[in-house]
Design a protein around this motif. Structure first.
Motif, short mmCIF file in Angstrom:
data_model
loop_
_atom_site.label_atom_id
_atom_site.label_comp_id
_atom_site.label_asym_id
_atom_site.label_seq_id
_atom_site.Cartn_x
_atom_site.Cartn_y
_atom_site.Cartn_z
N UNK B 141 3.36 -77.79 -39.99
CA UNK B 141 2.86 -76.55 -39.43
C UNK B 141 2.32 -75.58 -40.26
N UNK B 142 3.13 -75.16 -41.23
CA UNK B 142 2.56 -74.21 -41.95
C UNK B 142 1.30 -74.60 -42.69
N UNK B 145 -1.62 -73.53 -40.72
CA UNK B 145 -1.71 -72.14 -40.60
C UNK B 145 -2.33 -71.53 -41.94
N UNK B 146 -2.01 -72.16 -43.24
CA UNK B 146 -2.68 -71.65 -44.29
C UNK B 146 -4.05 -71.93 -44.31
N UNK B 148 -6.05 -72.51 -42.14
CA UNK B 148 -6.74 -71.61 -41.33
C UNK B 148 -6.87 -70.21 -41.60
N UNK B 149 -5.95 -69.43 -42.41
CA UNK B 149 -6.02 -68.29 -42.93
C UNK B 149 -7.01 -68.33 -44.34
N UNK B 150 -7.11 -69.27 -44.87
CA UNK B 150 -8.02 -69.24 -46.14
C UNK B 150 -9.32 -69.80 -46.01
N UNK B 151 -9.69 -70.22 -44.83
CA UNK B 151 -11.07 -70.42 -44.23
C UNK B 151 -11.71 -69.22 -43.77
#
Lengths: 374, 374
Positions: B141-142, B145-146, B148-151
């Motif tokens: 899951x994480x 998310x990681x 998505x936030x780094x893209x």
């Protein structure tokens, strides 16, 4: 003679966006423009020079700007850049005159015709030029992701061999474009979502995104689509209802920004101190000082066991899409200014009349003129 | 006399989990245990001492451990902690004997009965004790998310006033528990998802989560639910098919970890060099050196315009839920060991027989004994 369009190299810290993307350059070329930029101007948005087939790479800033008819930028240009422009040049950019009054005065004195993108009126016809909204939508999405990564819990319900994990609760305060995207994204991730806004008409919008609306009984509709400032008594009434919702949330996202003014403090220190251990606040109003009394613009702090992030320039973190949407906003505004391959400005057009900041040696919006003229 | 259960204070860097949560402590108390821990042991998981109503706070490590019957931990205890234990004490913890062979020898010499949580067999009956799986689900899951936030792009399709943004593409390599959760989470966020695994039976699981399965024609089913190691030729065949999918992805998440062995290199430097500008790799196999040749365990690096993150101990980033699930896994294993308020170990039970690492002065698993005994 083609219209010469220059795209600025964004030099401000942490600014990865660029005012032009290849698809928009192609369309501008068809309108009779020749477009120039400096090498590497798109790299922050993952766009190498080679992607811009309709754009010429200028050798120096002097070459880029000295004979430009139109200059496009994300952040306000520097004084040095403005000084390279000819009188009468069109400039399209975010400006926020209250931040650097000297810059607006320079634009006035250099007789630049500046359209300040933050001033695009919020009317239906101008939606496609509304850069504040396009950037805010991205910021709202990113805020929900930031909240999720900073939380030591997962958002969705998860069924495992040892039982179910309950979904997290996410409260979004301020249901403009950013707030609604934050709600939608937290909901996508499986959180239980709640929306709060002083404008009661946002209730239906929140509910259409699967969120519960926190109703405080205070109506604070203001002009131009923004909330008006609240009286101290109204603030107290709201706080009483809202405190309960803040303190049962895992993530709180605040988005109440009023352009040109300090952000209203929606979350007091006392409210934070009563929050759940491990809760996270993402404060999207950091440019105006933040919606939370503990917020430190540009930083992520720990207050006890509560994490409070107040990021600046969130759209830049999604630079690829932020640049794409912004460049399209600029294109739509430029289409009002270019007719048959020539620049013609129709000041009877409400969009141009309301967006213009400086023109022919004058600061145009009365309120800003009163504040800045000297 | 109650059974004395001691919960270790996790002292390793970046470890925020704890082996006990209040709800599990309550259940252990009902089984006839008295539970002790040091002050603040739960704080990394947002659990203050006051939340543990069934737990006694021990004054010192000496008090905590000297008369413990059972010791619970997330990460392997230190030599100093082991030296405080009495012979015959039960220890439940992740150990990974190959990492610190001296520790396993000390457990043997101190006659500790150690159950290594990473050895819980992958059989149906043991699912509720399978800590590797519970932690991997959270890590998957994480990872999404990681990514998505780094893209610098958003994952979902978004319809705006200036047109639609196309959804991002997310490829997950390795479809175990972590990989499937990564697929599910990226899909929740609106990405187009693709799953890849050398075990063809994962195709259906990926598809049930809305993902497309990348079929390479190589079957690499191995023992115990893990993939076997591949021959060089098989690796080449796979690379040819997979390269195309890697290079059209915005986010690639890799999860191919083989406990106790170096992680297979699923992504070569050449493959990375041909990726889209701005693409992001999240390498969940960093503990074993990583699945990408560029990965630096514990770091996020930029290789050209590609971001490669190889985070260590991802479950700790979701410590609240990771501790909750882990403590429940421990409880379920302990229930096999406690009968009528007394510790009884039935070595005919497959779960206990396969999970035990050291007992009565011996290293129990033949392979580990052969490697470590001296």
């Amino acid at each position: 003679m083609p219209i010469k369009v220059a795209v600025l190299f964004e030099r401000r810290a942490h600014e990865k966006r660029v005012a032009m993307v290849p698809a928009v350059a192609d369309k501008l070329a068809k309108l009779g423009c020749s477009i120039s930029m400096l090498t590497g101007a798109g790299l922050g948005s993952m766009l190498p020079d080679s992607a811009y087939t309709s754009v010429e790479i200028a050798a120096t800033e002097q070459h880029l700007l000295a004979d430009a008819d139109i200059v496009l930028a994300v952040q306000a240009p520097t004084e040095a850049e403005i000084n390279l422009l000819r009188p009468g040049t069109l400039l399209l950019s975010f400006i926020y005159p209250h931040k650097e009054p000297a810059l607006t005065r320079l634009l006035r004195d250099k007789q630049i015709t500046c359209f300040a993108m933050e001033q695009v009126p919020r009317i239906s016809r101008a939606q496609a030029m509304d850069a504040l909204s396009s950037q805010a939508a991205l910021a709202g999405y990113y805020a929900a992701l930031m909240g999720a990564t900073k939380l030591a819990r997962i958002l969705p319900m998860m069924t495992t061999a040892v039982g179910s994990i309950r979904p997290a609760r996410c409260l979004v305060m301020g249901l403009g474009v950013a707030g609604l995207q934050a709600l939608a994204t937290a909901r996508r991730l499986g959180a239980i979502t709640e929306g709060y806004d002083v404008r009661p008409e946002t209730k239906e919008q929140a509910e259409s995104l699967g969120a519960k609306f926190v109703d405080t009984g205070v109506d604070a509709r203001g002009e131009g689509g923004y909330a008006r400032e609240l009286t101290p008594e109204e603030k107290d009434n709201i706080a009483a209802v809202v405190t309960k919702h803040i303190q049962q949330a895992d993530i709180v996202i605040t988005t109440a920004a009023i352009p040109g003014r300090p952000s209203p403090k929606l979350i007091s220190k006392a409210q934070v101190d009563g929050m759940k251990l491990g809760a996270v606040i993402i404060d999207l109003a950091a440019e105006g000082g933040g919606n939370c009394e503990y917020s430190v613009p540009g930083e992520t702090i720990q207050q006890g066991q509560i994490t409070i992030a107040a990021p600046l320039n969130v759209p830049s973190m999604l630079a690829e899409h932020a640049s794409e949407l912004y460049a399209k906003n600029l294109l739509n505004l430029l289409q009002l200014c270019i007719n048959d391959g020539a620049i013609t400005l129709n000041w009877d057009d409400e969009v141009l009349a309301k967006t213009v900041l400086t023109h022919a040696g004058r600061i145009m919006p009365e309120q800003i003129k009163a504040a800045l003229d000297n």
